[in-house]
Design a protein around this motif. Structure first.
Motif, PDB file in Angstrom:
ATOM      1  N   UNK A 188       0.789  -1.234   0.000  1.00 23.70           N
ATOM      2  CA  UNK A 188       0.000   0.000   0.000  1.00 23.70           C
ATOM      3  C   UNK A 188       0.826   1.291   0.000  1.00 23.70           C
ATOM      4  N   UNK A 189       2.083   1.238   0.404  1.00 25.09           N
ATOM      5  CA  UNK A 189       2.915   2.449   0.419  1.00 25.09           C
ATOM      6  C   UNK A 189       3.727   2.636  -0.859  1.00 25.09           C
ATOM      7  N   UNK A 190       3.718   1.643  -1.728  1.00 23.63           N
ATOM      8  CA  UNK A 190       4.470   1.707  -2.979  1.00 23.63           C
ATOM      9  C   UNK A 190       3.571   2.321  -4.045  1.00 23.63           C
ATOM     10  N   UNK A 191       4.135   3.235  -4.827  1.00 25.29           N
ATOM     11  CA  UNK A 191       3.315   3.865  -5.868  1.00 25.29           C
ATOM     12  C   UNK A 191       3.991   3.799  -7.228  1.00 25.29           C
ATOM     13  N   UNK A 192       3.179   3.510  -8.239  1.00 27.65           N
ATOM     14  CA  UNK A 192       3.698   3.532  -9.608  1.00 27.65           C
ATOM     15  C   UNK A 192       3.799   4.982 -10.047  1.00 27.65           C
ATOM     16  N   UNK A 193       4.902   5.306 -10.703  1.00 32.67           N
ATOM     17  CA  UNK A 193       5.135   6.672 -11.190  1.00 32.67           C
ATOM     18  C   UNK A 193       4.884   6.751 -12.683  1.00 32.67           C
ATOM     19  N   UNK A 194       4.377   7.872 -13.113  1.00 38.62           N
ATOM     20  CA  UNK A 194       4.182   8.119 -14.542  1.00 38.62           C
ATOM     21  C   UNK A 194       5.407   8.858 -15.050  1.00 38.62           C
ATOM     22  N   UNK A 195       6.460   8.112 -15.315  1.00 42.81           N
ATOM     23  CA  UNK A 195       7.739   8.683 -15.738  1.00 42.81           C
ATOM     24  C   UNK A 195       7.867   8.500 -17.246  1.00 42.81           C
ATOM     25  N   UNK A 196       8.134   9.592 -17.942  1.00 42.95           N
ATOM     26  CA  UNK A 196       8.253   9.527 -19.400  1.00 42.95           C
ATOM     27  C   UNK A 196       9.714   9.649 -19.818  1.00 42.95           C
ATOM     28  N   UNK A 197       9.989   9.248 -21.040  1.00 45.46           N
ATOM     29  CA  UNK A 197      11.336   9.395 -21.578  1.00 45.46           C
ATOM     30  C   UNK A 197      11.744  10.861 -21.627  1.00 45.46           C
ATOM     31  N   UNK A 198      10.794  11.763 -21.907  1.00 38.26           N
ATOM     32  CA  UNK A 198      11.079  13.198 -21.964  1.00 38.26           C
ATOM     33  C   UNK A 198      11.533  13.732 -20.612  1.00 38.26           C
TER      34      UNK A 198
END
Length: 109
Positions: free
Chosen positions: A96-106
């Protein structure tokens, strides 16, 4: 954005505001789901680890923010490498404390 640390700050790589982040990355081979990151050598001195998985052509496939407490809880100490090894297992992703990040190549340019 953040400020990259120097080699003097061994426990963290990037400061984003007040948060100190350690960054680990790996390149996933085609057809394989296994991810292998370099060991984390500190149990404190940072707030979270950002795990980034790249494709073979170095495009971001996924990125996750794992708090230090979760690294210390779920990571396995490996005496051979003198550090904590953590992988993107289903247990880590579901924590529950781990979060997926929306990380882009840019964002990495």
């Amino acid at each position: 954005g953040g400020v990259r640390g120097s080699f003097v700050q061994a426990a963290w790589d990037v400061a984003v505001g007040e948060e100190l982040l350690q960054v680990k990355a790996c390149r996933r081979e085609p057809g394989k789901s296994r991810t292998s990151f370099s060991p984390i050598r500190h149990r404190d001195g940072y707030d979270a680890v950002v795990l980034v998985v790249f494709s073979m052509d170095m495009k971001v496939e996924e990125a996750w923010r794992v708090p230090r407490t979760v690294v210390n809880e779920l990571g396995k100490f490996n005496a051979h490498v003198n550090g904590i090894k953590i992988a993107l297992t289903s247990e880590v992703r579901a924590h529950p404390e781990v979060e997926e990040l929306q990380l882009t190549d840019d964002a990495l340019g």
